[in-house]
Design a protein around this motif. Structure first.
Motif, short mmCIF file in Angstrom:
data_model
loop_
_atom_site.label_atom_id
_atom_site.label_comp_id
_atom_site.label_asym_id
_atom_site.label_seq_id
_atom_site.Cartn_x
_atom_site.Cartn_y
_atom_site.Cartn_z
N ASN A 5 1.82 66.91 -2.68
CA ASN A 5 1.63 66.71 -4.11
C ASN A 5 1.27 65.26 -4.42
N PHE A 6 -0.01 65.03 -4.72
CA PHE A 6 -0.48 63.69 -5.06
C PHE A 6 -0.24 63.35 -6.54
N PHE A 7 0.25 64.33 -7.31
CA PHE A 7 0.46 64.12 -8.75
C PHE A 7 1.79 63.41 -9.03
N LYS A 8 2.82 63.70 -8.27
CA LYS A 8 4.15 63.15 -8.53
C LYS A 8 4.11 61.63 -8.50
N GLY A 9 4.61 61.01 -9.59
CA GLY A 9 4.55 59.55 -9.72
C GLY A 9 5.89 58.87 -9.57
N HIS A 10 6.61 59.22 -8.52
CA HIS A 10 7.90 58.57 -8.26
C HIS A 10 8.13 58.51 -6.76
N ASN A 374 -2.10 74.29 -0.74
CA ASN A 374 -0.89 73.54 -1.07
C ASN A 374 -1.12 72.04 -1.20
N VAL A 375 -2.29 71.65 -1.65
CA VAL A 375 -2.58 70.25 -1.96
C VAL A 375 -2.77 70.15 -3.48
N ILE A 376 -1.92 69.37 -4.13
CA ILE A 376 -1.96 69.23 -5.58
C ILE A 376 -2.59 67.90 -5.94
N LEU A 377 -3.68 67.95 -6.71
CA LEU A 377 -4.40 66.76 -7.14
C LEU A 377 -4.29 66.60 -8.66
N ALA A 378 -4.24 65.35 -9.11
CA ALA A 378 -4.15 65.07 -10.55
C ALA A 378 -5.55 64.82 -11.09
N SER A 379 -6.12 65.82 -11.73
CA SER A 379 -7.46 65.70 -12.28
C SER A 379 -7.51 64.62 -13.34
N GLY A 380 -8.66 63.95 -13.43
CA GLY A 380 -8.84 62.90 -14.42
C GLY A 380 -8.66 63.35 -15.85
N GLU A 381 -8.76 64.66 -16.11
CA GLU A 381 -8.63 65.15 -17.48
C GLU A 381 -7.24 64.86 -18.06
N HIS A 397 -15.21 64.09 -12.54
CA HIS A 397 -15.39 63.52 -11.20
C HIS A 397 -14.25 62.61 -10.74
N CYS A 398 -13.18 62.51 -11.53
CA CYS A 398 -12.13 61.53 -11.19
C CYS A 398 -10.81 62.19 -10.86
N ILE A 399 -10.06 61.52 -9.97
CA ILE A 399 -8.74 61.98 -9.53
C ILE A 399 -7.82 60.77 -9.44
N ARG A 400 -6.56 60.95 -9.87
CA ARG A 400 -5.54 59.93 -9.61
C ARG A 400 -4.72 60.35 -8.40
N LEU A 401 -4.54 59.43 -7.47
CA LEU A 401 -3.73 59.68 -6.28
C LEU A 401 -2.52 58.76 -6.27
N CYS A 402 -1.35 59.31 -5.99
CA CYS A 402 -0.11 58.53 -5.94
C CYS A 402 0.34 58.39 -4.49
N ILE A 403 0.78 57.18 -4.11
CA ILE A 403 1.22 56.94 -2.73
C ILE A 403 2.74 56.79 -2.61
N SER A 404 3.47 56.86 -3.72
CA SER A 404 4.91 56.62 -3.65
C SER A 404 5.70 57.83 -3.16
N GLU A 410 1.37 62.86 5.51
CA GLU A 410 1.06 63.83 4.45
C GLU A 410 -0.19 63.40 3.69
N ILE A 411 -0.30 62.10 3.45
CA ILE A 411 -1.47 61.59 2.73
C ILE A 411 -2.75 61.89 3.50
N GLU A 412 -2.77 61.59 4.79
CA GLU A 412 -3.98 61.83 5.57
C GLU A 412 -4.29 63.32 5.65
N LYS A 413 -3.28 64.13 5.84
CA LYS A 413 -3.50 65.57 5.92
C LYS A 413 -4.06 66.11 4.60
N GLY A 414 -3.49 65.63 3.48
CA GLY A 414 -3.94 66.10 2.17
C GLY A 414 -5.37 65.70 1.88
N ILE A 415 -5.75 64.46 2.22
CA ILE A 415 -7.12 64.00 1.99
C ILE A 415 -8.09 64.77 2.87
#
Length: 427
Positions: A5-10, A374-381, A397-404, A410-415
């Protein structure tokens, strides 16, 4: 298959300093009897009592000294601080105190923006008066100051600093601003960039001319990856620059800071800084504070102890080392697995990177398809400012990705899965 889940911001749970916080609660509540003397102290209250309006004086002084040590400055003191229950509470508190629909003409929000901020403006009756101001990475200024100035001139008047001051509030004099502006100027959420001193000073000039209050979410300053062995001296805050050349009683800036990003989000402790004591005092006497005293009274004692023992700095350095590694993995993975022409902003600090894909990518379809893996991305919308006229079509065309929240693996696998899905959808 586990969800990535790249959306979670914590932070991921295993990073949180649970034992340190638990030990500190015990220390504060069981092992320390010094707080009994607070019973007759108007400036400091027991950790389990109602707090004072701005928060305990001793704790505000501890935070002030700590901030000054990081900025290598003496710009801050306890009288310029109001304690809060985190940044979200802080924004609501600022808007409740400094705006009125009958006086405040427009509210500006830098876009792409923090995806949950719109509701705070709706709550105070400004939902129909929002204007988006774009980030402009790589240009002379980091946000579109040309548009901001044009809108200020269109809807407002100059030299209103001493005009909108309410004298008949039973709690004391109150300043209401003609305009407000919300931004995240350091490692911005979601854009990932840091605004230059040049941009900050120009913003202050415009704010003074048009009676604009700049509400600055200062939440990622200490998560600078440049040096993981120490806490890097941050770029001056807007309120610090405002204070250096202050021209009016209340100033035009509020630093809305929090310990959520550098300790744990559930602790719910933050602080506000202003360029003068008059504005921060105003923030400390909003209805909720007058009724219950400073929010998160007990948790402020935990923060106080973590600062004094040096444990807060240790926690931050741990975060920085891990986040730097994750951000590097993310940037390398984007370069390796995503289409040629993909642009990445951020990655030098904070939580977020902003990715702009080439035009041929059907972003909506890709996000839907990759979620089946099972890869969750945060769309720019999600990061638009409310209102059809403010829409920038970030979702195209935009996505926010969180690394925290995610590990490097997991990051490499998701990308990688994301890149494979783009190929599948595009071919």
């Amino acid at each position: 298959m586990a969800i990535i889940n790249f959306f979670k911001g914590h932070p991921s749970t295993n990073l949180l300093p649970s034992k340190t916080i638990a030990d500190t609660y015990s220390k504060v509540l069981v092992n320390n009897s010094d707080y009994l003397e607070y019973d007759n102290d108007p400036n400091n209250q027991h950790p389990l009592a109602y707090g004072t309006d701005p928060g305990n004086l001793e704790i505000r002084q501890t935070i002030s000294d700590w901030v000054n040590s990081k900025y290598q400055s003496n710009y801050l003191n306890a009288e310029l601080i109001n304690l809060t229950a985190g940044a979200s509470y802080g924004v609501a508190n600022v808007l409740a105190s400094t705006t009125l629909p009958s006086i405040t003409k427009k509210a500006f929000i830098v876009t792409p923006t923090y995806f949950l901020i719109n509701s705070s403006f709706v709550d105070v009756g400004l939902g129909d008066d929002l204007i988006a101001i774009n980030e402009t990475a790589g240009e002379e200024y980091d946000i579109d100051l040309v548009k901001l100035k044009k809108e200020l001139k269109k809807f407002g008047k100059e030299d209103q600093t001493e005009v909108n001051i309410i004298k008949n509030d039973p709690r004391g004099e109150r300043k209401v601003y003609q305009f407000v502006l919300y931004l995240v100027p350091t490692f911005s959420n979601p854009g990932g960039i840091t605004y230059s001193v040049k941009t900050r000073k120009k913003l202050i000039d415009l704010a003074r001319k048009y009676d604009l209050l700049i509400i600055s979410d200062d939440v990622y300053e200490y998560l600078d990856y440049a040096n993981t062995e120490t806490i890097t001296k941050p770029i001056p805050k807007l309120n610090q620059l405002d204070q250096e050349t202050i021209t009016n009683k209340y100033g035009n800036t509020i630093s809305n800071a929090t310990f959520s990003k550098i300790i744990a989000p559930g602790l719910r402790v933050g602080w506000q800084e202003s360029a003068t004591s008059h504005l921060v005092k105003q923030l400390s006497i909003t209805g909720a504070n007058k009724s219950g005293g400073t929010p998160s009274q007990l948790s402020t004692f935990i923060v106080n102890d973590l600062i004094k023992t040096g444990q807060l700095d240790e926690i931050i350095l741990k975060f920085k080392k891990i986040y730097k590694e994750r951000a590097q993995t993310l940037k390398e993975s984007v370069k390796k697995y995503l289409p040629k022409g993909t642009k990445v902003y951020g990655g030098d600090g904070g939580y977020f990177l902003w990715v702009e894909l080439p035009n041929f990518v059907d972003n909506e379809k890709v996000i839907k398809e990759v979620s089946k893996k099972n890869v969750i991305l945060a769309s720019g919308e999600h990061f638009e400012v409310l209102g059809e006229s403010n829409k920038q079509n970030w979702g195209d065309h935009c996505i926010r990705l969180c690394i925290s929240f995610l590990s490097s693996s997991e990051i490499e696998k998701g990308i990688k899965l994301w890149g494979e899905t783009i190929d599948e959808v595009s071919n």
